[in-house]
Design an enzyme around this catalytic site. Structure first.
Site, PDB file in Angstrom:
ATOM      1  N   CYS A  92      -0.188   2.956  -6.933  1.00  5.42           N
ATOM      2  CA  CYS A  92      -1.463   2.654  -5.744  1.00  5.42           C
ATOM      3  C   CYS A  92      -1.974   1.318  -6.286  1.00  5.42           C
ATOM      4  CB  CYS A  92      -2.513   3.485  -5.651  1.00  5.42           C
ATOM      5  SG  CYS A  92      -3.929   2.966  -4.837  1.00  5.42           S
TER       6      CYS A  92
ATOM      7  N   CYS B  24       0.556  -0.835   0.139  1.00  8.37           N
ATOM      8  CA  CYS B  24      -0.282   0.038   0.067  1.00  8.37           C
ATOM      9  C   CYS B  24       0.653   1.367  -0.009  1.00  8.37           C
ATOM     10  CB  CYS B  24      -0.745  -0.254   1.277  1.00  8.37           C
ATOM     11  SG  CYS B  24      -2.038   0.824   1.030  1.00  8.37           S
TER      12      CYS B  24
HETATM   13  N1  DGL Z   1      -3.609   0.596  -2.611  1.00  5.26           N
HETATM   14  C1  DGL Z   1      -3.419   1.521  -1.802  1.00  5.26           C
HETATM   15  C2  DGL Z   1      -2.261   2.012  -2.303  1.00  5.26           C
HETATM   16  O1  DGL Z   1      -1.250   1.326  -2.530  1.00  5.26           O
HETATM   17  C3  DGL Z   1      -4.677   2.548  -1.030  1.00  5.26           C
HETATM   18  C4  DGL Z   1      -5.107   2.978  -1.821  1.00  5.26           C
HETATM   19  C5  DGL Z   1      -7.046   3.172  -1.178  1.00  5.26           C
HETATM   20  O2  DGL Z   1      -7.441   2.548  -0.145  1.00  5.26           O
HETATM   21  O3  DGL Z   1      -6.810   4.620  -1.026  1.00  5.26           O
HETATM   22  O4  DGL Z   1      -2.093   3.394  -1.939  1.00  5.26           O
END
Ligand code: DGL
Length: 217
Positions: free
Chosen positions: A178, A72
């Site tokens: 993301c 994340c």
């Molecule tokens: N998948 C996550 C990232 O890489 C977070 C996405 C979210 O929940 O806003 O930032």
């Protein structure tokens, strides 16, 4: 059998967990997420600490993982220091690939698709300062994408318009900053074919994970 914990707010981390399982079929990969609180990308640092730290800690204490992958970008760029302070197993963390993007760009323009929290973080500003001083960094508005991807509702027209817009502004590398966007990587790749490279960190993270697991505890 080596136990690996993978964490994200939601389905983004699943794409990373799948890639790790494929690369390390002998490992026991434990994916956990916080789907009830997606998106993380619009939350404050305090909220992220409260939500994510206990889950990340549980990968060490309950799941007994030997290493934890923070899949994340939002968590890495906002609270990774707190995460590392809380856990005693190795933590491998995904963050936007600014350095390789800047090195790959011939036009001197790159586009970084990421959540609002990532884009306004100090760590992200530092990455740009360290590696992208000589390139223009476009940051298209993807602020509601993680939630839409989580709900499988992101409209292909929105993806097309982002890709065409950044390419029209000369971007020749698009960073998926993301992990939720990994699920639309193929769509983006097809739209950008022959015009821009798409990069995301799964293979680099797997490489780092393998190196970390080789190190004596
Ligand atoms: N998948 C996550 C990232 O890489 C977070 C996405 C979210 O929940 O806003 O930032």
């Amino acid at each position: 059998m080596v136990k690996i914990g993978v964490f994200d707010s939601g389905v983004g981390g699943l794409s990373v967990a799948n890639a790790i399982e494929k690369a390390l079929p002998e490992a026991d990969v434990n994916f956990v997420c916080d789907a009830a609180h997606v998106p993380y990308g619009t939350k404050s640092k305090q909220e992220l600490l409260k939500l994510a730290l206990p889950i990340l800690k549980s990968l060490e204490t309950e799941y007994k993982c030997d290493a934890v992958v923070v899949a994340c970008n939002t968590i890495t760029t906002t609270i990774i220091k707190d995460v590392r302070a809380e856990l005693s197993v190795p933590v491998i963390a995904i963050e936007p690939m600014i350095k390789p993007a800047a090195a790959l760009s011939k036009s001197g323009v790159i586009a970084v698709c990421a959540t609002p929290a990532t884009l306004k973080s100090e760590r992200y500003a530092q990455l740009k300062q360290d590696y992208a001083k000589n390139v223009v960094v476009l940051e298209p508005d993807c602020s509601n994408w993680a939630l839409l991807i989580e709900q499988n509702k992101l409209d292909k027209k929105q993806i097309k318009s982002m890709v065409n817009d950044v390419i029209a502004k000369s971007a020749d590398v698009i960073v998926l900053g993301c992990t939720h966007y990994h699920w639309i990587e193929e769509d983006i790749r097809k739209l950008a074919k022959g015009r821009a490279l798409i990069i995301q960190p799964e293979q680099a993270i797997i490489k780092r994970l393998i190196e970390t697991l080789k190190q004596p505890a």
